[in-house]
Design a protein around this motif. Structure first.
Motif, mmCIF file in Angstrom:
data_model
loop_
_atom_site.group_PDB
_atom_site.id
_atom_site.type_symbol
_atom_site.label_atom_id
_atom_site.label_comp_id
_atom_site.label_asym_id
_atom_site.label_seq_id
_atom_site.Cartn_x
_atom_site.Cartn_y
_atom_site.Cartn_z
ATOM 1 N N THR B 317 4.908 2.689 -1.784
ATOM 2 C CA THR B 317 3.867 2.468 -2.933
ATOM 3 C C THR B 317 3.463 3.689 -3.636
ATOM 4 O O THR B 317 2.824 3.713 -4.472
ATOM 5 C CB THR B 317 2.763 1.915 -2.103
ATOM 6 O OG1 THR B 317 2.188 2.900 -1.157
ATOM 7 C CG2 THR B 317 2.837 0.760 -1.481
ATOM 8 N N GLY B 318 4.458 4.637 -3.472
ATOM 9 C CA GLY B 318 4.199 5.923 -4.445
ATOM 10 C C GLY B 318 3.019 6.687 -4.190
ATOM 11 O O GLY B 318 1.958 6.251 -3.197
ATOM 12 N N LEU B 345 4.584 5.358 -8.506
ATOM 13 C CA LEU B 345 4.329 4.081 -8.406
ATOM 14 C C LEU B 345 5.127 3.549 -7.282
ATOM 15 O O LEU B 345 4.873 2.401 -6.769
ATOM 16 C CB LEU B 345 4.524 3.309 -9.477
ATOM 17 C CG LEU B 345 3.696 3.449 -10.952
ATOM 18 C CD1 LEU B 345 4.309 2.801 -12.075
ATOM 19 C CD2 LEU B 345 2.364 3.241 -10.559
ATOM 20 N N GLY B 349 6.411 -0.157 -7.641
ATOM 21 C CA GLY B 349 6.201 -0.108 -9.050
ATOM 22 C C GLY B 349 7.590 -0.029 -9.707
ATOM 23 O O GLY B 349 7.588 -0.611 -10.722
#
Lengths: 149, 476
Positions: B317-318, B345, B349
């Protein structure tokens, strides 16, 4: 600021990005169910009415020799220089049997039947069955033809 | 308006234009770009710059302007393409701003100006090219312009070499990459040539190895132009763009002739050429090494290695916007911008970005299917495929799926020429989708053309008797 807030912001932003994708997917889905085939011609189909149709259109020569000549849009129309062609063109650049115009359930369709110089619809040489209507300009030899409602 | 609800439309009702749907999506995309811009300052605990309302205002104005242009000129165009492009463009602007935070002159400002220029050029093209089919007539002129653009960087005064590739021109202190524009012009030329010679290429010729090999006089002109453009690109050592041109040509030939053998021949030919390039071209060898064994030479493969660390550090999820350190990667603004997205991201992302590209390509191919003329079909298919190949090559390169090729990431990378060219591609795809989706009575009818200079053959009349009768009458 606690780590929790950062995490929430992060997940919320990623969630929104994916929501965008989901909404787009929804639009595409409704687009598929909404889109009617746009190739359907607006011409009424004389064959379906039975008997003599009320408002038969015409196939008119709008440019070239014999400009103004017209035949009613009924059944199958052979365009060419041959005497037995439905639309008899006085055009040195047209073949004897040049193109065929016929109707199906959705409208009129033109087909090149082995002409030498080709049949053009809106300036593009056709190689297969092509749907035409009153907005299209058909060129055969040096004559330009048009369907008229 | 409701998404996903099947509306029962009576048959004589106007086709839906979907412009309001587009407006909602445009606003959504614009908001995501603004969110990306602002979250950076929030995450870092920084004061918002004093110009932020101006930046946001300009951005929203550009989004609305592009939407209004489409609404006014192409009411039946695809409603999905523009919002997808605006999402990418907005995320690109926000990320450029973030990557260059603290710089005296932020390149994001320049990129915003280029976006504005892109929207203006977009509008001008829509205005000038109401009917894209007029371009079909200028096959050879387009070839000449395309090749001219490709050759410009080799000119003595304006040509400029940078980073080992001679692909820029410099005019009035602004550099420009003409190959970006050449890509579009040559796609137009190929589409125009192939739509005229489609039938001949497909049927005239002898069969050998399961392919109907076209006659030299049918394939010759286009093959020559294509070989020349590839040689020019290789000479300028612009390998990414030569890969793009090669793939583009092969796919357009495939679409035009409907012969699966062409992609196979293309792939075999490409593999052979790539292997030879690996053996004899130093630059290619370095690229392959940094792909397969990057850690063998940290200095040489520093960029690829840092990109890998960035993606790994980003994880699923960064790190969060502004919380990673993507600026460690050289050229993160242009070639490696997807590494910055992957780091901040995460994979979740980065997949959104890839999905949006996928959607653009998909809608482009949909426009190709809907087009009623072969020129439009080939053009939309060619441009969509070129976009797909470009994204595949550069994101594949950054993620080490493929050797790295120096291509821009469309709409995200810093660079005016790329941004401008991609806005032009969007305009062309929208034009084609509008022509395909509009109901017949609202399509632009072709003007009556002057027939005097048409290429026609005089046919001998078969009806000799009729002809002699006529002449008798004239004599009599």
């Amino acid at each position: 600021m606690s780590t929790l807030v950062f995490a929430i912001v992060k997940v919320a932003f990623l969630g929104l990005l994916w929501l965008f994708i989901a909404v787009i997917a929804g639009v595409i889905r409704s687009d598929i169910s909404n889109t009617r085939p746009t190739d359907v011609a607006v011409q009424p189909n004389p064959k379906r009415r039975g008997g003599v149709p009320r408002d038969v259109g015409r196939l008119v020569v709008i440019a070239g020799k014999g400009s103004g000549d017209a035949v009613p849009l009924l059944g199958e129309i052979i365009i060419g220089r041959a005497a037995d062609a439905t639309l008899d063109l006085a055009d040195d650049f047209a073949s004897n049997r040049h193109a065929r115009l016929f109707s199906d359930a959705q409208g009129w369709v033109i087909e090149d039947i082995g002409s030498t110089n080709g049949t053009y619809v809106n300036g593009v040489r056709i190689t297969e069955l092509t749907r035409v209507d009153s907005r299209d300009i058909i060129r055969v030899g040096r004559s330009q033809l048009k369907l008229e409602a | 308006m409701s998404f996903g609800v099947l509306r029962k439309t009576p048959i004589n009702q106007r086709s839906p234009t979907r412009r309001n749907t587009e407006l909602v999506l445009v606003l959504f995309a614009a908001a995501l770009g603004i969110a990306c811009y602002l979250v950076f300052y929030f995450n870092r605990g920084l004061e918002l710059p004093s110009v932020w309302p101006v930046a946001v205002g300009c951005w929203v104005a550009l989004c609305l302007a592009s939407h209004l242009l489409v609404r006014k000129m192409l009411p039946y165009a695809d409603p999905v393409l523009l919002p997808c492009v605006l999402l990418l463009n907005g995320l690109g602007l926000a990320t450029l701003n973030r990557l260059n935070y603290g710089a005296a002159i932020n390149p994001a400002v320049l990129q915003l100006i280029y976006t504005a220029v892109g929207v203006v050029v977009f509008g001008v093209l829509l205005r000038l090219l109401r009917d894209y089919r007029v371009l079909q007539r200028y096959t050879y002129l387009l070839f000449v312009i395309g090749l001219g653009l490709l050759l410009m960087p080799l000119l003595p005064v304006i040509g400029k070499e940078s980073g080992g590739s001679r692909i820029w021109i410099e005019v009035f202190g602004r550099s420009f990459q003409p190959a970006e524009l050449a890509k579009i012009v040559l796609t137009l030329a190929f589409a125009s040539y192939l739509s005229d010679h489609r039938e001949l290429l497909r049927s005239a010729g002898r069969r050998f190895l399961g392919i109907t090999w076209p006659r030299v006089r049918d394939l010759g002109p286009i093959a020559m132009i294509w070989v020349v453009s590839l040689v020019v690109l290789v000479f300028q050592s612009d390998l990414g763009t030569s890969l793009l041109f090669f793939g583009l040509f092969v796919v357009m030939l495939y679409v035009a002739t409907d012969q699966v053998a062409w992609p196979i021949v293309g792939f075999v030919g490409f593999s052979g050429a790539a292997f030879l390039a690996y053996l004899f071209v130093g630059k290619v060898r370095i690229r392959v090494e940094s792909w397969l064994i990057p850690f063998s030479d940290v200095d040489q493969n520093y960029q690829v290695i840092e990109g890998q660390f960035g993606l790994a550090w980003g994880g699923l999820t960064g790190r969060g916007i502004g919380m990673g350190r993507p600026t460690r990667v050289p050229l993160v603004d242009s070639d490696f911008i997807s590494a910055a997205f992957g780091e901040e991201l995460g994979m979740v992302g980065l997949f959104v970005i890839i999905m949006v590209y996928l959607l653009i390509v998909m809608r482009g191919l949909r426009a190709a299917l809907g087009a009623r003329d072969w020129f439009g079909k080939l053009l939309a298919a060619g441009l969509s495929f070129a976009l797909a190949l470009q994204v595949f090559a550069i994101i594949g390169g950054v993620t080490r799926l493929l050797p790295l090729t120096g291509l821009t990431t469309p709409f995200l990378s810093q660079g005016g020429s790329s941004l401008l060219a991609n806005w032009l591609i969007l305009a062309i795809l929208l034009l084609i989708s509008h022509q395909g989706r509009a109901p017949i009575e609202e399509r632009d009818a072709e003007v009556v053309v002057d027939l005097a200079d048409e290429n026609t053959v005089l046919l001998p009349a078969v009806r000799q008797s009729v002809a002699s009768e006529v002449s008798d009458e004239e004599v009599g």
